[in-house]
Write a protein that holds these residues in place. Structure first.
Motif, PDB file in Angstrom:
ATOM      1  N   HIS A 183      37.991  52.350  39.262  1.00 47.04           N
ATOM      2  CA  HIS A 183      37.381  53.419  38.472  1.00 47.04           C
ATOM      3  C   HIS A 183      36.768  54.502  39.350  1.00 47.04           C
ATOM      4  CE1 HIS A 183      38.020  52.050  34.330  1.00 47.04           C
ATOM      5  NE2 HIS A 183      37.984  50.828  34.850  1.00 47.04           N
TER       6      HIS A 183
ATOM      7  N   GLU B 266      34.674  42.228  39.711  1.00 47.79           N
ATOM      8  CA  GLU B 266      33.874  43.418  39.445  1.00 47.79           C
ATOM      9  C   GLU B 266      33.983  44.433  40.590  1.00 47.79           C
ATOM     10  OE1 GLU B 266      33.447  43.470  36.459  1.00 47.79           O
ATOM     11  OE2 GLU B 266      31.395  42.977  35.886  1.00 47.79           O
TER      12      GLU B 266
ATOM     13  N   HIS C 121      37.134  46.338  40.046  1.00 49.41           N
ATOM     14  CA  HIS C 121      36.996  47.296  38.948  1.00 49.41           C
ATOM     15  C   HIS C 121      36.315  48.566  39.432  1.00 49.41           C
ATOM     16  CE1 HIS C 121      36.895  43.654  35.942  1.00 49.41           C
ATOM     17  NE2 HIS C 121      38.040  43.770  36.596  1.00 49.41           N
TER      18      HIS C 121
ATOM     19  N   GLU D 114      29.254  48.177  37.576  1.00 42.71           N
ATOM     20  CA  GLU D 114      29.793  46.920  38.093  1.00 42.71           C
ATOM     21  C   GLU D 114      28.980  46.441  39.295  1.00 42.71           C
ATOM     22  OE1 GLU D 114      31.897  45.712  36.179  1.00 42.71           O
ATOM     23  OE2 GLU D 114      33.581  46.988  35.669  1.00 42.71           O
TER      24      GLU D 114
ATOM     25  N   HIS E  49      41.698  45.922  33.396  1.00 47.00           N
ATOM     26  CA  HIS E  49      40.247  45.777  33.340  1.00 47.00           C
ATOM     27  C   HIS E  49      39.844  44.908  32.150  1.00 47.00           C
ATOM     28  CE1 HIS E  49      36.150  48.005  33.962  1.00 47.00           C
ATOM     29  NE2 HIS E  49      35.987  46.712  33.746  1.00 47.00           N
TER      30      HIS E  49
ATOM     31  N   GLU F 122      37.771  41.411  32.065  1.00 45.75           N
ATOM     32  CA  GLU F 122      36.498  41.321  31.338  1.00 45.75           C
ATOM     33  C   GLU F 122      36.498  40.124  30.404  1.00 45.75           C
ATOM     34  OE1 GLU F 122      33.646  42.925  31.701  1.00 45.75           O
ATOM     35  OE2 GLU F 122      34.493  44.117  33.324  1.00 45.75           O
TER      36      GLU F 122
END
Length: 213
Positions: A87, A80, A83, A50, A163, A167
Motif C-alpha cells: 500500500h 502486515e 501489506h 499496519e 490483502h 486479513e
C-alpha cells in the motif's frame, strides 16, 4: 466485541508481489472519481496502520506462552509488513497524481506514535483487535459479494483480494493476544470497537472529500 471465528488455518506469508500499480488509470474504479477516492482514502491508512498493529501486538509478545499463538503472531507481523509495503506503492501513485498523501500520513503517524507512547498496552491491543475485526469484515464482504469490486481495475482488485485473504487468515490473532494476555477490561473492548468504527469511517470520508476537491 468480536464476531469471533475459531482459528482454522495458519496465516500464509506471501511476499514480493508486484501489482503493477503504475499501469493503473487515475480513476480505477469504473472511471468513477468518488468510488476511486473513497477506496484510495481507505488504502492511505494501511501502511501506517499496519505498523501500529505490529507494534501493539509485539508489545505483549513476551507474555505469550502458547507456541501456536507465538507462531501466529510471527506470521501476522510478516503479513502486515507486506501489506504496508504494497500500500506504500499505492500511496506513491496517489502522490504522483497530486494527492496530499504526505499530509495524511504524517498526521496518522504522529497520532499512532502518541497513543503508543501515552496509552497503555491494553488500550493499544484493544484498538488493534477492533481495527482487525473491522478490516476482516470488510474483506469478507468484498469477496463474499463479488459484485462489490467487479468494476475495479483488475490490478487493484488483485491487490485488495490478496490483502483481504490475509486479513481473513489472521483476523483472530490480535483478538487472541488481547484475550489471552492483554488483560483488557470488557468496557475498554466495547469502547475500542465503537471508537475505531467512528474513526475509520469518519476519516475515510474526510480524506476522500479532500482528495476530490
Amino acid at each position: 466485541m468480536n464476531a469471533y471465528v475459531k482459528h482454522q488455518v495458519d496465516p500464509v506469508v506471501r511476499s514480493n508481489l508486484d501489482f503493477r500499480l503504475h499501469e493503473v488509470p487515475r480513476f480505477w474504479f469504473d472511471n468513477d472519481p468518488f468510488r476511486t477516492r473513497m477506496f484510495d482514502a481507505l488504502s492511505l491508512t494501511f501502511p501506517v496502520g499496519e505498523r501500529y498493529f505490529i507494534q501493539s501486538v509485539r508489545a505483549l509478545r513476551d507474555k505469550i506462552t502458547d507456541p501456536d499463538l507465538q507462531q501466529r503472531v510471527t506470521d501476522f507481523i510478516r503479513q502486515e509488513a507486506q501489506h504496508g509495503i504494497a500500500h506504500d506503492k499505492m500511496n506513491e501513485e496517489m502522490l504522483h497524481q497530486g494527492m496530499p498523501v504526505d499530509q495524511f500520513v504524517k498526521f496518522m503517524g504522529a497520532h499512532f506514535e502518541h497513543i503508543l507512547k501515552h496509552r497503555s498496552k491494553q488500550y493499544n491491543i484493544a484498538m488493534t483487535a477492533a481495527a482487525e475485526h473491522l478490516t476482516a469484515l470488510m474483506a469478507e464482504t468484498f469477496y463474499s459479494k463479488q459484485e462489490t469490486l467487479a468494476e475495479v481495475h483488475p490490478f487493484v482488485r488483485a491487490l485488495f483480494a490478496w490483502h483481504s485473504i490475509e486479513e481473513m487468515e489472521h483476523r483472530d490473532v490480535a483478538f487472541d493476544v488481547m484475550k489471552e494476555v492483554g488483560e483488557v477490561p470488557e468496557n475498554l473492548r466495547k469502547f475500542a470497537l465503537a471508537f475505531v468504527t467512528l474513526q475509520m469511517f469518519g476519516f475515510t470520508f474526510y480524506r476522500a472529500n479532500v482528495m476530490l476537491k
